[in-house]
Design an enzyme around this catalytic site. Sequence first.
Site, PDB file in Angstrom:
ATOM      1  N   ARG A  31       0.818  -1.223   0.000  1.00  0.00           N
ATOM      2  CA  ARG A  31       0.000   0.000   0.000  1.00  0.00           C
ATOM      3  C   ARG A  31       0.849   1.269   0.000  1.00  0.00           C
ATOM      4  O   ARG A  31       0.418   2.300  -0.512  1.00  0.00           O
ATOM      5  CB  ARG A  31      -0.956  -0.014   1.190  1.00  0.00           C
ATOM      6  CG  ARG A  31      -2.085  -0.999   0.963  1.00  0.00           C
ATOM      7  CD  ARG A  31      -3.036  -1.084   2.109  1.00  0.00           C
ATOM      8  NE  ARG A  31      -4.263  -1.742   1.692  1.00  0.00           N
ATOM      9  CZ  ARG A  31      -5.216  -2.138   2.523  1.00  0.00           C
ATOM     10  NH1 ARG A  31      -5.088  -1.943   3.812  1.00  0.00           N
ATOM     11  NH2 ARG A  31      -6.305  -2.718   2.059  1.00  0.00           N
TER      12      ARG A  31
ATOM     13  N   LYS B 194     -19.769 -18.581   1.404  1.00  0.00           N
ATOM     14  CA  LYS B 194     -21.220 -18.519   1.632  1.00  0.00           C
ATOM     15  C   LYS B 194     -21.971 -17.684   0.610  1.00  0.00           C
ATOM     16  O   LYS B 194     -21.514 -16.607   0.229  1.00  0.00           O
ATOM     17  CB  LYS B 194     -21.480 -17.915   3.014  1.00  0.00           C
ATOM     18  CG  LYS B 194     -21.018 -18.798   4.142  1.00  0.00           C
ATOM     19  CD  LYS B 194     -21.318 -18.122   5.450  1.00  0.00           C
ATOM     20  CE  LYS B 194     -21.084 -19.081   6.611  1.00  0.00           C
ATOM     21  NZ  LYS B 194     -21.410 -18.441   7.883  1.00  0.00           N
TER      22      LYS B 194
ATOM     23  N   GLY C 162     -10.029 -10.148  -0.709  1.00  0.00           N
ATOM     24  CA  GLY C 162      -8.921 -10.657   0.112  1.00  0.00           C
ATOM     25  C   GLY C 162      -8.485 -12.078  -0.204  1.00  0.00           C
ATOM     26  O   GLY C 162      -7.323 -12.315  -0.575  1.00  0.00           O
TER      27      GLY C 162
ATOM     28  N   GLY D  19     -13.648  -4.739   0.838  1.00  0.00           N
ATOM     29  CA  GLY D  19     -15.034  -4.280   0.870  1.00  0.00           C
ATOM     30  C   GLY D  19     -15.407  -3.413  -0.329  1.00  0.00           C
ATOM     31  O   GLY D  19     -16.484  -3.564  -0.912  1.00  0.00           O
TER      32      GLY D  19
HETATM   33  P1  AMP Z   1     -14.961 -15.829   0.893  1.00  0.00           P
HETATM   34  O1  AMP Z   1     -14.332 -15.028   1.975  1.00  0.00           O
HETATM   35  O2  AMP Z   1     -16.443 -15.822   0.918  1.00  0.00           O
HETATM   36  O3  AMP Z   1     -14.399 -15.490  -0.480  1.00  0.00           O
HETATM   37  O4  AMP Z   1     -14.604 -17.342   1.188  1.00  0.00           O
HETATM   38  C1  AMP Z   1     -13.306 -17.848   1.131  1.00  0.00           C
HETATM   39  C2  AMP Z   1     -13.261 -19.108   1.944  1.00  0.00           C
HETATM   40  O5  AMP Z   1     -14.157 -20.058   1.394  1.00  0.00           O
HETATM   41  C3  AMP Z   1     -11.903 -19.761   1.948  1.00  0.00           C
HETATM   42  O6  AMP Z   1     -11.416 -19.740   3.264  1.00  0.00           O
HETATM   43  C4  AMP Z   1     -12.175 -21.173   1.486  1.00  0.00           C
HETATM   44  O7  AMP Z   1     -11.494 -22.153   2.222  1.00  0.00           O
HETATM   45  C5  AMP Z   1     -13.667 -21.327   1.733  1.00  0.00           C
HETATM   46  N1  AMP Z   1     -14.265 -22.368   0.898  1.00  0.00           N
HETATM   47  C6  AMP Z   1     -14.301 -22.430  -0.431  1.00  0.00           C
HETATM   48  N2  AMP Z   1     -14.886 -23.565  -0.842  1.00  0.00           N
HETATM   49  C7  AMP Z   1     -15.241 -24.260   0.254  1.00  0.00           C
HETATM   50  C8  AMP Z   1     -15.882 -25.516   0.474  1.00  0.00           C
HETATM   51  N3  AMP Z   1     -16.278 -26.280  -0.540  1.00  0.00           N
HETATM   52  N4  AMP Z   1     -16.089 -25.895   1.747  1.00  0.00           N
HETATM   53  C9  AMP Z   1     -15.675 -25.108   2.767  1.00  0.00           C
HETATM   54  N5  AMP Z   1     -15.059 -23.920   2.627  1.00  0.00           N
HETATM   55  C10 AMP Z   1     -14.842 -23.499   1.382  1.00  0.00           C
END
Ligand code: AMP
Length: 397
Positions: A37, A198, A355, A378
């Site tokens: 940064r 999620k 991230g 964000g």
């Molecule tokens: P996000 O912050 O929503 O982009 O989520 C990233 C996280 O999703 C990472 O830590 C991954 O390990 C997790 N992730 C991705 N695919 C899976 C899965 N099939 N089961 C559990 N965690 C997952």
Amino acid sequence: MSHFRRLEDMHVEGKTVLVRVDFNVPVQEGVISDDTRLRAALPSLDWLRERGARVVLLSHFGRPKGHRIADMSLAPVAPALAGLLGEPVAFADDCIGAVAQKAVAALSPGAVLLLENTRFHSGEATNDVDFATQLAALGDIFVNDAFSCTHRAHASTEKLARLLPSCAGLALARELDHLDQALGHPRHPVLAVVGGAKVSTKIDLLKNLVSRVDILCVGGGMANTFLHAMGKPVGASLCEADLADTARQIMDNAAAASCTLLLPVDVVVAQKFAAHAPHRTCGLDEVAEAEMILDAGPHSVAALNKAIDGAQTVIWNGPLGAFELEPFDAATVAAARHCAHRTKTAGLVSVAGGGDTVAALNAAGVAADFSFVSTAGGAFLEWMEGKSLPGLEALKS
Ligand code: AMP
């Protein structure tokens, strides 16, 4: 967001220029562990200094919530920045009031001053006009060079831009130009790859994308919710069963907008969420009660790679599996490498951000081969959601 004032539009000679940067850098035991940064700010700082402007830097650091917290002082950043600039960087113990005024008055043309953490004052987060007016009194021109902070309507990102002649700095303008190429005015077909844990954290993003892209690939844990909504067994996988209706609605929206939805066609499953856990690859109907889907399978990757081959533009957020745990990084790594290869050899425009996405692309060794990788968390997500960002609205010409 292509119509914003740029640094090149401003007459900065002999002026005092306030520059909002994002110096919220990771610090471990008093040492800056990643100076990305600080480096990002250098082009604007050099540009201003070459023209004899007096440069006054504003940034937040951590979340002191209006209190002076010693651990959240920006003081250690001044010598680190001086090392990169090859010039001294003065530091003032406050960002407003007599201390700041005296430090600004002592600047000679081309000199750089860093002010203390803006969030030591509660008026920063409340976008308080009195606080912003005190900041504005320190300079003639305001330059915002921190895309990662533009989703916040804070005094040093929003109100201040309305109190002084203002523009985007070189780093911010570069980022906006790339984002515009990816989603604002992209070359079609556009493929969006959205993974991660999620659905609940990315509903707005998915809803916005289906109306704007030609193909939407949903991967990672969030794909499990879609598979569940389609009546497929997901065993012990991460799955938000209560969002099955939302997933169905997104599928309907995609069909109505002629957006092709790409979901996994095969998966890699294990009984433990751990690196090197015993695993197998199977079809969508073959996931057992005790198994968790931790990655997309090879047929899914092949289908995604084919979509990448047909795309002119790829926009990517989120991993396709539990990429921190080998070998469940395989799909993310393979598709990211293919995307990087097409960028280098076929003129594909590839933009990624968020991230975990940056970490996943770094792990695959391909971050430098994408057209652009945004380190903003964000702000990048809100931009992908189609929301207007207050810090950018204030810079519109
Ligand atoms: P996000 O912050 O929503 O982009 O989520 C990233 C996280 O999703 C990472 O830590 C991954 O390990 C997790 N992730 C991705 N695919 C899976 C899965 N099939 N089961 C559990 N965690 C997952």
